[in-house]
Motif scaffolding. Structure first.
Motif, PDB file in Angstrom:
ATOM      1  N   ILE A  70     -11.250   5.562   3.603  1.00  0.00           N
ATOM      2  CA  ILE A  70     -10.768   5.873   2.253  1.00  0.00           C
ATOM      3  C   ILE A  70     -11.950   5.867   1.289  1.00  0.00           C
ATOM      4  O   ILE A  70     -12.679   4.879   1.189  1.00  0.00           O
ATOM      5  CB  ILE A  70      -9.703   4.843   1.820  1.00  0.00           C
ATOM      6  N   LEU A  75       1.171   5.237   0.598  1.00  0.00           N
ATOM      7  CA  LEU A  75       0.566   6.426   1.211  1.00  0.00           C
ATOM      8  C   LEU A  75       1.596   7.539   1.094  1.00  0.00           C
ATOM      9  O   LEU A  75       2.571   7.549   1.843  1.00  0.00           O
ATOM     10  CB  LEU A  75       0.242   6.184   2.691  1.00  0.00           C
ATOM     11  N   VAL A 112      -4.108   7.237  -1.700  1.00  0.00           N
ATOM     12  CA  VAL A 112      -3.672   5.906  -1.294  1.00  0.00           C
ATOM     13  C   VAL A 112      -3.697   5.033  -2.544  1.00  0.00           C
ATOM     14  O   VAL A 112      -4.607   5.142  -3.365  1.00  0.00           O
ATOM     15  CB  VAL A 112      -4.635   5.322  -0.229  1.00  0.00           C
ATOM     16  N   TRP A 130      -9.947   6.687  -3.720  1.00  0.00           N
ATOM     17  CA  TRP A 130      -8.741   6.277  -3.013  1.00  0.00           C
ATOM     18  C   TRP A 130      -8.025   7.473  -2.378  1.00  0.00           C
ATOM     19  O   TRP A 130      -6.807   7.618  -2.466  1.00  0.00           O
ATOM     20  CB  TRP A 130      -7.827   5.434  -3.896  1.00  0.00           C
ATOM     21  N   LEU A 133       0.864  -1.179   0.000  1.00  0.00           N
ATOM     22  CA  LEU A 133       0.000   0.000   0.000  1.00  0.00           C
ATOM     23  C   LEU A 133       0.899   1.227   0.000  1.00  0.00           C
ATOM     24  O   LEU A 133       1.858   1.306   0.780  1.00  0.00           O
ATOM     25  CB  LEU A 133      -0.872  -0.025   1.266  1.00  0.00           C
TER      26      LEU A 133
END
Length: 147
Positions: free
Chosen positions: A91, A35, A139, A95, A33
């Motif tokens: 979220i 960020l 994200v 996204w 993931l």
């Protein structure tokens, strides 16, 4: 009437997870993931059973958990059988982090999202602040590896 039934079913799922013996609990895979500048690996909860179990009975919130839904939906989170304090990012369908909330250990008070969301990212308390992750940040699930 059907919507009410579905809401009640979703609310009851964590109770069903409590009755599951330890050797029958869900196993979570790890997914990358992104960020902002941070690439992390988190547990993926992408089925109703996995989302219902969540971080219950785990000893640590590391490495975090992504509760992923097939389509945007209004959700509520609570801390049944969860011993560690969490910060959660709701979220949205684009996204983007729509809101950040905090959850206290064992608090069974539902904390609803303010809008339909596609995911909730549960992290150890203070993680978002430590890494400068804020509302409005993008994200990416399974980001491409850059050479």
């Amino acid at each position: 009437m059907i919507k009410r039934f579905l809401v009640m079913l979703v609310l009851a799922m964590p109770l069903l997870a409590c009755a599951v013996p330890a050797d029958e609990r869900e196993v979570f895979s790890l997914v990358p993931l992104q960020l902002g500048e941070h690439l992390i690996q988190v547990q993926l909860a992408d089925t109703p059973q996995k989302r219902a179990q969540g971080l219950m009975f785990q000893q640590s919130a590391d490495p975090g958990m992504l509760l992923l839904y097939r389509e945007p939906t209004e959700i509520s989170l609570w801390m049944l059988n969860t011993a560690m304090p969490l910060d959660v990012a709701y979220i949205d369908a684009n996204w983007t982090i729509a809101e950040l909330i905090t959850l206290e250990p064992y608090d069974e008070t539902p904390v609803p999202s303010k809008q339909p969301v596609i995911a909730a990212l549960e992290m150890p308390r203070g993680w978002f602040a430590k890494y400068g992750v804020a509302v409005g940040q993008k994200v990416s699930l399974n980001p491409e590896t850059k050479p």
